[in-house]
Design a protein around this motif. Structure first.
Motif, short mmCIF file in Angstrom:
data_model
loop_
_atom_site.label_atom_id
_atom_site.label_comp_id
_atom_site.label_asym_id
_atom_site.label_seq_id
_atom_site.Cartn_x
_atom_site.Cartn_y
_atom_site.Cartn_z
N THR B 9 -35.60 -80.72 -56.13
CA THR B 9 -35.01 -79.62 -55.37
C THR B 9 -34.50 -78.53 -56.30
O THR B 9 -34.79 -77.34 -56.10
CB THR B 9 -33.84 -80.14 -54.51
OG1 THR B 9 -34.22 -81.36 -53.91
CG2 THR B 9 -33.45 -79.12 -53.47
N VAL B 10 -33.74 -78.95 -57.32
CA VAL B 10 -33.19 -77.96 -58.24
C VAL B 10 -34.32 -77.19 -58.93
O VAL B 10 -34.27 -75.96 -59.08
CB VAL B 10 -32.27 -78.64 -59.28
CG1 VAL B 10 -31.88 -77.66 -60.36
CG2 VAL B 10 -31.05 -79.20 -58.60
N LEU B 11 -35.37 -77.92 -59.34
CA LEU B 11 -36.51 -77.25 -59.97
C LEU B 11 -37.13 -76.22 -59.03
O LEU B 11 -37.44 -75.09 -59.44
CB LEU B 11 -37.56 -78.28 -60.39
CG LEU B 11 -37.36 -78.94 -61.74
CD1 LEU B 11 -38.49 -79.91 -62.02
CD2 LEU B 11 -37.29 -77.89 -62.84
N ILE B 14 -35.04 -73.19 -58.87
CA ILE B 14 -35.16 -72.37 -60.08
C ILE B 14 -36.45 -71.54 -60.03
O ILE B 14 -36.45 -70.34 -60.31
CB ILE B 14 -35.14 -73.27 -61.34
CG1 ILE B 14 -33.75 -73.87 -61.52
CG2 ILE B 14 -35.54 -72.48 -62.57
CD1 ILE B 14 -33.65 -74.87 -62.64
#
Lengths: 279, 310
Positions: B9-11, B14
């Protein structure tokens, strides 16, 4: 020939003196004297080898020559110091550290973010980020802003990762105790968790001091106004004024050690309660 | 595996932010290009546009914003462009049957990897020897440890051009040697600190036990101290190899090297080819990730066979 014999004698003498001195390794004076003697021995051996072998100052100047150049060009060195260390490295370090600290406190509120960002932060911290220097010079121009930008990116992740880890350091028991005191989130954060995180935060800060100087100097290789330590080193190597380059390196070493020392000194005041500070 | 979903999710977020940032970063260049192609741009001319904020420019010229995503020399390339450039300089080269072409990143990555491994080996050796000396000799501990710490506060990059001048004057033409020295300098310290900790890990009771067995110093070193230090060693090796890679790339940056990932970044900067810089950066990231993962794997296997796996 006599210089080489002198080098050997000084080396043996210094080593013997250190062995003799280290019998009293509990004494504070000995703890300081032994590394100093070691360092002085290295300098004397360097000087003697350069003279003994007749090495040209274009290749490796003797420490005495470097010291003379240092004394003769303090104005220049001071200008470079201001440009690279004060403007580039320190500003970048401050911005990066504050940003990372705030980000860590925000991330800490969400378990999901902590679990997602920490592996990525760890990964980014291991990358060769100095490589972004040309991109930052392209974006922010030649002056100190681009250097500070490189430094911000370089110091951000080590401090972030360490702070988030530190915020998890307070044990469940301690947090429960705070809850029984009816402390709210902010009180728990400021009274318990931030102090408990400080040893980790300072670990990150200490790593970041070196990175900040590296970033500021490397970024200057990609374009800078006609001052700055990186600029002087790269042009100095080109014009064979190697003694001036060594003087800049000495400034870099002093600045790096001083920065590290200041952070370590503050750490000692802030985390006086931590077991690692006990003697 | 619990953290796979959050990491992905974080990737994704980003990459999303990256795509969004491309438009404002590139809008000026895109408008210049559109104007040169004869389109009507508000306001006219790149000099008056400099006074207008990028957000205003994007609103007034919304039909040209998409141009920023396909520039040849973008200020910020899209992830897709970087991926394409990476593929063009690695996978496509392999398909054409010339994987080691000097224009491909595999060749440059290999040059960088070689110096990294030499520096890593040298730095690890120095670190381990220093740690043994520090653990066994009080004099060495008192004289070496403070200087080891001070050596880390000196920005090695300041020394990088010097080391290259020195080694070329000393008759070493090979570029790899100075780079390996720089990366060894960066990587010896974590190994030294980790090994000192590891060699001191055995408890006094364990050392006493060996003494009652009448073990010699060498025996107690080989049978007790060395095995006990292995977990510490691997942890610091992982830090060390990342540091060694940073050292090699820094060693390639300011020194006019012509091959290696750092040199690609330098050349991309000099020839105004941002895509080359970005693809070299990502190649370096992949290399760093691969090296750390490899060491992690070796660590797991070794610790398991030694019966130390947790």
């Amino acid at each position: 020939m006599s210089w080489l014999i002198l080098a050997l004698l000084v080396w043996l003498g210094g080593w013997a003196l250190n062995i003799w001195l280290s019998r009293w390794d509990r004494l504070r004076a000995v703890r300081i004297a032994v590394p100093v003697i070691f360092g002085v021995t290295l300098l004397v051996v360097w000087e003697a080898l350069v003279r003994g072998f007749g090495i040209s100052p274009v290749i490796l100047p003797a420490p005495s020559v470097v010291a003379q150049t240092f004394a003769a060009s303090t104005d220049l060195l001071w200008i470079d110091f201001q440009q690279t260390v004060v403007k580039g490295a320190l500003r970048g370090f401050t911005i990066g550290a504050i940003a990372a600290f705030v980000a860590a406190v925000l991330i800490d509120r969400s378990k999901f973010l902590t679990r997602g960002l920490l592996p990525i932060g760890n990964f980014v911290a291991a990358l060769p980020i100095v490589g972004i220097a040309p991109i930052m010079v392209n974006w922010f121009g030649f002056d100190w802003q681009s250097k500070a930008a490189v430094v911000v990116v370089m110091v951000f992740f080590p401090i972030l990762v360490n702070t988030v880890q530190g915020l998890n350091e307070a044990s469940a028991m301690q947090r429960d105790l705070m809850r029984t005191y009816a402390a709210n989130y902010w009180q728990t954060l400021f009274r318990l968790r931030l102090p408990a995180a400080m040893p980790f935060v300072f670990n990150g800060l200490k790593v970041a001091t070196t990175l900040a100087l590296i970033g500021a100097i490397v970024a200057e290789y990609f374009g800078s106004p006609t001052r700055g330590m990186g600029f002087r080193i790269s042009t100095g190597v080109g014009s064979l004024s190697i003694d001036l380059v060594w003087a800049e390196i000495a400034v870099a070493a002093i600045a790096g050690t001083a920065l590290y020392g200041i952070v370590a000194w503050i750490e000692k005041r802030v985390t006086f309660w931590h077991p690692s500070q006990r003697r | 595996m619990r953290s796979a979903a959050p990491v992905l999710t974080v990737l994704a977020v980003i990459v999303g932010i990256w795509y969004l940032a491309v438009a404002p970063m590139n809008v000026r260049v895109a408008l210049d290009q559109a104007e040169r192609a004869g389109e009507a741009v508000v306001p006219e001319g790149s000099v008056p546009r400099r006074a207008v904020s990028v957000w205003r420019l994007m609103r007034d010229n919304s039909e040209f914003v998409h141009l920023g995503y396909a520039l040849e020399r973008p200020r910020l390339p899209t992830p897709q462009q970087v991926g394409q450039e990476l593929w063009k300089t690695t996978g496509e080269m392999v398909q054409k049957g010339r994987p080691f072409s000097k224009r491909g990143l595999i060749y440059h990555g290999w040059i960088t990897l070689q110096s990294t491994l030499w520096g890593f080996a040298l730095g690890t050796l120095v670190g381990i020897l220093g740690a043994v000396a520090i653990v066994y000799s009080r004099t060495a501990q008192l004289s070496l440890m403070p200087w080891a710490i001070i050596s880390q506060t000196i920005p090695i990059v300041a020394l990088a051009p010097m080391i290259i001048v020195l080694s070329s004057q000393a008759g070493i033409e090979e570029r790899g040697v100075p780079k390996a020295i720089i990366s060894a300098y960066l990587c010896f310290f974590p190994v030294l600190v980790g090994m000192v900790k590891g060699l001191r890990a055995p408890q006094p009771a364990q050392l006493d036990l060996l003494r009652t067995y009448n073990a010699t110093g060498l025996q107690s070193f080989l049978r007790l101290r060395l095995p006990a230090s292995v977990p510490y060693l691997f942890t610091s090796l992982k830090v060390g190899i990342a540091a060694a890679l940073v050292g090699t790339i820094v060693g390639e940056l300011p020194t006019g090297a012509i091959s290696g990932l750092g040199a690609r970044i330098l050349i991309g900067d000099q020839f105004g080819a941002p895509l080359a810089i970005w693809s070299a950066l990502f190649a370096a990231a992949v290399l760093a990730g691969a090296l750390v993962t490899l060491l992690d794997l070796i660590q797991r296997i070794t610790l398991k066979r030694m019966g130390m796996a947790t």
